[in-house]
Design an enzyme around this catalytic site. Structure first.
Site, PDB file in Angstrom:
ATOM      1  N   PHE A  70       0.809  -1.225   0.000  1.00 29.40           N
ATOM      2  CA  PHE A  70       0.000   0.000   0.000  1.00 29.40           C
ATOM      3  C   PHE A  70       0.840   1.272   0.000  1.00 29.40           C
ATOM      4  O   PHE A  70       0.358   2.336  -0.379  1.00 29.40           O
ATOM      5  CB  PHE A  70      -0.938   0.007   1.231  1.00 29.40           C
ATOM      6  N   LYS A 121      -1.124  -6.930  -9.328  1.00 20.14           N
ATOM      7  CA  LYS A 121      -2.107  -7.051  -8.246  1.00 20.14           C
ATOM      8  C   LYS A 121      -1.700  -6.015  -7.202  1.00 20.14           C
ATOM      9  O   LYS A 121      -0.868  -6.290  -6.340  1.00 20.14           O
ATOM     10  CB  LYS A 121      -2.072  -8.476  -7.674  1.00 20.14           C
ATOM     11  N   GLU A 132      -5.000  -3.631  -2.106  1.00 16.70           N
ATOM     12  CA  GLU A 132      -6.444  -3.364  -2.115  1.00 16.70           C
ATOM     13  C   GLU A 132      -6.780  -2.111  -1.306  1.00 16.70           C
ATOM     14  O   GLU A 132      -7.918  -1.657  -1.317  1.00 16.70           O
ATOM     15  CB  GLU A 132      -7.219  -4.594  -1.612  1.00 16.70           C
ATOM     16  N   SER A 159       5.326  -7.071   3.210  1.00 16.62           N
ATOM     17  CA  SER A 159       5.893  -7.423   4.514  1.00 16.62           C
ATOM     18  C   SER A 159       6.645  -8.757   4.429  1.00 16.62           C
ATOM     19  O   SER A 159       6.385  -9.575   3.537  1.00 16.62           O
ATOM     20  CB  SER A 159       4.771  -7.509   5.548  1.00 16.62           C
ATOM     21  N   CYS A 215       9.586   1.696   3.286  1.00 17.73           N
ATOM     22  CA  CYS A 215      10.483   0.588   3.620  1.00 17.73           C
ATOM     23  C   CYS A 215      11.904   1.090   3.812  1.00 17.73           C
ATOM     24  O   CYS A 215      12.748   0.380   4.322  1.00 17.73           O
ATOM     25  CB  CYS A 215      10.453  -0.451   2.520  1.00 17.73           C
ATOM     26  N   GLU A 244       9.256  -4.360  12.838  1.00 18.05           N
ATOM     27  CA  GLU A 244       8.984  -3.192  11.990  1.00 18.05           C
ATOM     28  C   GLU A 244       7.679  -2.534  12.467  1.00 18.05           C
ATOM     29  O   GLU A 244       6.642  -3.195  12.532  1.00 18.05           O
ATOM     30  CB  GLU A 244       8.825  -3.643  10.535  1.00 18.05           C
TER      31      GLU A 244
HETATM   32  P1  NAD Z   1       1.500  -6.683   2.941  1.00 21.90           P
HETATM   33  O1  NAD Z   1       2.538  -7.736   2.991  1.00 21.90           O
HETATM   34  O2  NAD Z   1       0.392  -6.740   3.927  1.00 21.90           O
HETATM   35  O3  NAD Z   1       0.793  -6.679   1.499  1.00 21.90           O
HETATM   36  C1  NAD Z   1       1.552  -6.668   0.311  1.00 21.90           C
HETATM   37  C2  NAD Z   1       0.735  -7.338  -0.790  1.00 21.90           C
HETATM   38  O4  NAD Z   1       0.497  -8.697  -0.431  1.00 21.90           O
HETATM   39  C3  NAD Z   1      -0.631  -6.697  -1.025  1.00 21.90           C
HETATM   40  O5  NAD Z   1      -0.872  -6.635  -2.405  1.00 21.90           O
HETATM   41  C4  NAD Z   1      -1.587  -7.639  -0.316  1.00 21.90           C
HETATM   42  O6  NAD Z   1      -2.849  -7.673  -0.927  1.00 21.90           O
HETATM   43  C5  NAD Z   1      -0.902  -8.979  -0.424  1.00 21.90           C
HETATM   44  N1  NAD Z   1      -1.201  -9.849   0.725  1.00 21.90           N
HETATM   45  C6  NAD Z   1      -1.414  -9.458   2.012  1.00 21.90           C
HETATM   46  N2  NAD Z   1      -1.645 -10.524   2.787  1.00 21.90           N
HETATM   47  C7  NAD Z   1      -1.566 -11.611   1.995  1.00 21.90           C
HETATM   48  C8  NAD Z   1      -1.699 -13.014   2.236  1.00 21.90           C
HETATM   49  N3  NAD Z   1      -1.971 -13.508   3.453  1.00 21.90           N
HETATM   50  N4  NAD Z   1      -1.556 -13.851   1.195  1.00 21.90           N
HETATM   51  C9  NAD Z   1      -1.285 -13.373  -0.035  1.00 21.90           C
HETATM   52  N5  NAD Z   1      -1.144 -12.060  -0.315  1.00 21.90           N
HETATM   53  C10 NAD Z   1      -1.279 -11.183   0.683  1.00 21.90           C
HETATM   54  O7  NAD Z   1       2.267  -5.286   2.999  1.00 21.90           O
HETATM   55  P2  NAD Z   1       1.638  -3.824   3.120  1.00 21.90           P
HETATM   56  O8  NAD Z   1       1.120  -3.635   4.503  1.00 21.90           O
HETATM   57  O9  NAD Z   1       0.767  -3.531   1.980  1.00 21.90           O
HETATM   58  O10 NAD Z   1       2.965  -2.927   2.919  1.00 21.90           O
HETATM   59  C11 NAD Z   1       3.853  -2.612   3.948  1.00 21.90           C
HETATM   60  C12 NAD Z   1       5.021  -3.572   3.991  1.00 21.90           C
HETATM   61  O11 NAD Z   1       5.708  -3.553   2.737  1.00 21.90           O
HETATM   62  C13 NAD Z   1       6.058  -3.170   5.012  1.00 21.90           C
HETATM   63  O12 NAD Z   1       6.520  -4.331   5.671  1.00 21.90           O
HETATM   64  C14 NAD Z   1       7.171  -2.547   4.192  1.00 21.90           C
HETATM   65  O13 NAD Z   1       8.463  -2.601   4.758  1.00 21.90           O
HETATM   66  C15 NAD Z   1       7.101  -3.394   2.965  1.00 21.90           C
HETATM   67  N6  NAD Z   1       7.720  -2.726   1.821  1.00 21.90           N
HETATM   68  C16 NAD Z   1       8.948  -3.189   1.428  1.00 21.90           C
HETATM   69  C17 NAD Z   1       9.606  -2.577   0.377  1.00 21.90           C
HETATM   70  C18 NAD Z   1      10.943  -3.071  -0.056  1.00 21.90           C
HETATM   71  O14 NAD Z   1      11.409  -2.603  -1.080  1.00 21.90           O
HETATM   72  N7  NAD Z   1      11.585  -3.981   0.645  1.00 21.90           N
HETATM   73  C19 NAD Z   1       9.012  -1.483  -0.275  1.00 21.90           C
HETATM   74  C20 NAD Z   1       7.756  -1.051   0.147  1.00 21.90           C
HETATM   75  C21 NAD Z   1       7.122  -1.685   1.214  1.00 21.90           C
END
Ligand code: NAD
Length: 495
Positions: free
Chosen positions: A147, A171, A174, A224, A279, A380
Site C-alpha cells: 500500500f 495485483k 487493495e 511485509s 520501507c 517493523e
Molecule cells: P502486505 O505484505 O500486507 O501486502 C503486500 C501485498 O500482499 C498486497 O498486495 C496484499 O494484498 C498482499 N497480501 C497481504 N496478505 C496476503 C496473504 N496472506 N496472502 C497473499 N497475499 C497477501 O504489505 P503492506 O502492509 O501492503 O505494505 C507494507 C510492507 O511492505 C512493510 O513491511 C514494508 O516494509 C514493505 N515494503 C517493502 C519494500 C521493499 O522494497 N523492501 C518497499 C515497500 C514496502
C-alpha cells in the site's frame, strides 16, 4: 466501485467480494474495490498469454516508442495521478509527487530497452565457430505490491517487464488501488496492445491464484516479510522465477564527529516523512559515544513541532496513516515501548485535528534508551516512531545493525572518510547512505535489501530488473565451407 483492467478495458469480474477504500485524511470510506476470484485471475492470464505471442515479437525499438509515449502521458497527467495517491494513501502532495517521479524515472530507463537488451558476441570461440548470447522475454509476469507506494513500487516492475517483451498482471494493494488502474489506462492510450498490461484487484484469493497458475512464469513481490516468504516459497514450488522484497528496520548511525544539525534534519525526513510508512524509513537512530543527549535534545524539539495534517494541505509535513487498523497497530507499539522500559520523549498519540477528527492521524513519537531485546526494536513498526539506541562505539553500531534480521537500508553521518568507507564495506545491508538519509538507488541502479528484507537473488529495476525479466540464451554456430568434420566423441574444446 473500483474494478479491474483486463485486455485493454475495465473489467467487471464474477466475484461479489469487495474491500473498502478510505480517505485516510478524513477517515471516510470513499469507495469499494472488487476483489478478484480465481476465475477472474485465470481469465486475465489467458488474455495476457495470447498478447505475449505478438508483443514478444515486436521489435524492441517499437516497444520503446510505446513506453516513451507512456512517459509523456504520465507527465501530462502528473497532478491527477498525484492526487489519486494522496486521496487513498494519505501522504502529503509533494511527497506523493516525489514518489511518482521516482516511478517515472524507471519508465525513462525502460525507454532505453533496445540498448539494454543487446547481447554479447565472440567471434572464433573455436576455428570458424562464433558464439553469442541474447536475452529473451519470459512470458506472463506478475507483480504484487504494497500500500505504501501505490505508483512507485508497481512502476519498479511493469515498465521494465513490458519493455523486455513480457506481458504483465499487476495485483496492487487493495487499500489504494485507483492509481494502478489509471496507469493502465494511460499505457493503453500510449499505444500498448490489449492484454499486455492488466490490473487485477484483490487479496489473498487473487494472490494464491497467481501462485498456482502455470502460465505465470515470474513473480515480483514487495510487501511485509511474512508474506514475502510465503510468495517466495510458493512461487518457487510452482516453478516460477521470483523476487520477493520484504520489511525493514533501518538504522541511521550518528557518529560523534558528524554535523549534527545536518544529521538531525536528515533523520527527521527519513523517520517521519510519509508518516514512517516507507520501507527505507530510518526508524532507529544509533547514537555513538557521547552524542546521545545532544541528538535527543535537538531532535525532540523538531518532532514536537512537526506539522501533521491532511496530505493536500501545503503546510503538512506528515499526513495520516493508511487505515484505522494500521493506526491502532502503530499506537499499540508505542504503548508496548513504554511497558518494555524505553523512555517516550515525545508522545504523538493524542493528536486531534480540528475538522479531521476521524482521520487516521498519529503525531511523531520519539523513544530514547531503546534496547536490543525490546520488541519495538526488533519489529517493523511502519509508522512515525523513531527509536534512539545508544552504543559505546562504532564497532558496536556495526554489530548491532549486522545482527538485525532485516537488511534493507542504512545510513551513517560522519565527517570521517575512513569511518564512512569501513561502514560501507562491513555493513550487511543492501542499500547504504553516507551522509545521505534515504539511500534509495536511482532507476538505472537496482533496489533491494539483504537478509530477511529480500528473498530471491535479484534486486528491482536497473540492470538487475533487465536480468530478472529476461532469460539468457547462448548460441554457438559454424557455417561449414566444404570441409566436413568427422564424428567427435570427446568434449569439444577450443581448436
Ligand atoms: P502486505 O505484505 O500486507 O501486502 C503486500 C501485498 O500482499 C498486497 O498486495 C496484499 O494484498 C498482499 N497480501 C497481504 N496478505 C496476503 C496473504 N496472506 N496472502 C497473499 N497475499 C497477501 O504489505 P503492506 O502492509 O501492503 O505494505 C507494507 C510492507 O511492505 C512493510 O513491511 C514494508 O516494509 C514493505 N515494503 C517493502 C519494500 C521493499 O522494497 N523492501 C518497499 C515497500 C514496502
Amino acid at each position: 466501485m473500483i474494478k479491474h483492467f483486463v485486455d485493454g478495458k475495465i473489467y467487471v469480474g464474477n466475484s461479489k467480494r469487495t474491500g473498502k477504500v478510505y480517505n485516510p485524511a478524513t477517515g471516510e470510506q470513499t469507495s469499494e474495490v472488487n476483489l478478484a476470484s480465481k476465475e477472474d485471475l485465470d481469465f486475465t492470464v489467458s488474455k495476457a498469454k495470447s498478447a505475449f505471442l505478438k508483443w514478444s515479437r515486436t521489435p524492441p525499438a517499437q516497444r520503446a516508442r510505446v513506453v516513451f509515449k507512456f512517459k509523456e502521458l504520465i507527465e501530462k497527467n502528473f497532478d491527477e495521478l498525484t492526487k489519486l495517491i494522496v486521496s487513498e494513501h494519505g501522504k502529503v502532495y509533494e511527497d506523493a509527487k516525489g514518489s511518482l517521479t521516482r516511478g517515472l524515472e524507471v519508465v525513462e530507463f525502460a525507454c532505453g530497452i533496445p540498448h539494454l537488451l543487446k547481447g554479447e558476441f565472440t567471434e572464433n570461440v573455436g576455428t570458424d565457430v562464433d558464439s553469442w548470447s541474447i536475452r529473451q522475454p519470459l512470458g506472463v509476469c506478475a507483480g504484487i505490491t504494497p500500500f505504501n507506494f501505490p505508483a512507485m513500487v508497481p512502476m519498479w516492475m511493469f515498465p521494465i517487464s513490458i519493455a523486455c517483451g513480457n506481458t504483465f498482471i499487476l495485483k496492487p494493494s487493495e487499500k489504494d488501488p485507483s492509481c494502478s488502474i489509471r496507469l493502465a489506462e494511460l499505457f493503453k492510450e500510449a499505444g500498448l496492445p490489449d492484454g499486455v498490461f492488466n490490473v487485477i484487484n484483490g487479496d489473498k484469493e487473487a494472490v494464491d491464484a497467481l501462485l498456482l497458475n502455470k502460465d505465470i512464469v515470474a513473480i515480483s513481490f514487495v510487501g511485509s516479510t511474512p508474506i514475502a516468504k510465503y510468495i517466495y516459497e510458493n512461487a518457487a514450488k510452482n516453478e516460477k522465477r521470483v523476487q520477493a522484497l520484504g520489511g525493514a528496520k533501518n538504522h541511521c548511525v550518528i557518529m560523534p564527529d558528524c554535523d549534527l544539525d545536518q544529521a538531525v534534519n536528515g533523520l527527521m525526513g527519513a523517520a517521519y516523512g510519509s508518516a514512517g510508512e516507507r520501507c527505507m524509513a530510518q526508524s532507529v537512530a544509533v547514537a555513538v559515544g557521547n552524542i546521545g543527549n545532544d541528538l535527543v535534545s535537538k531532535i525532540s524539539k523538531k518532532v514536537m513541532s512537526l506539522k501533521v495534517g491532511p496530505g493536500m494541505d501545503k503546510n503538512s509535513d506528515m499526513g495520516p496513516l493508511v487505515t484505522k487498523e494500521h493506526l491502532e497497530k502503530v499506537k499499540g507499539y508505542v504503548d508496548l515501548g513504554i511497558k518494555e522500559g524505553a523512555k517516550l520523549v515525545v508522545d504523538g498519540r493524542n493528536i486531534k485535528l480540528q475538522g479531521y477528527e476521524k482521520g487516521f492521524y498519529l503525531g511523531g513519537c520519539l523513544f530514547d534508551h531503546v534496547e536490543k531485546n525490546m520488541k519495538i526494536y526488533k519489529e517493523e513498526i511502519f509508522g512515525p516512531v523513531l527509536s534512539v539506541v545508544r552504543v559505546k562505539d562504532f564497532e558496536s553500531a556495526i554489530n548491532l545493525i549486522n545482527d538485525h534480521e532485516f537488511g534493507n537500508g542504512t545510513s551513517i553521518y560522519t565527517r570521517d572518510g575512513d569511518v564512512g568507507r569501513t561502514f560501507a564495506s562491513k555493513i550487511k545491508i543492501g542499500m547504504v547512505g553516507i551522509n545521505i538519509p534515504i539511500p534509495v538507488p536511482v532507476a538505472y541502479h537496482s533496489f533491494g535489501g539483504w537478509k530477511r528484507s529480500l528473498f530471491g537473488d535479484q534486486h528491482m529495476h536497473g540492470p538487475e530488473g533487465i536480468r530478472f525479466y529476461t532469460k539468457l540464451k547462448t548460441i554457438t554456430s559454424k557455417w561449414p565451407t566444404g570441409l566436413r568434420s568427422d564424428p567427435e566423441f570427446v568434449m569439444p574444446t577450443m581448436k
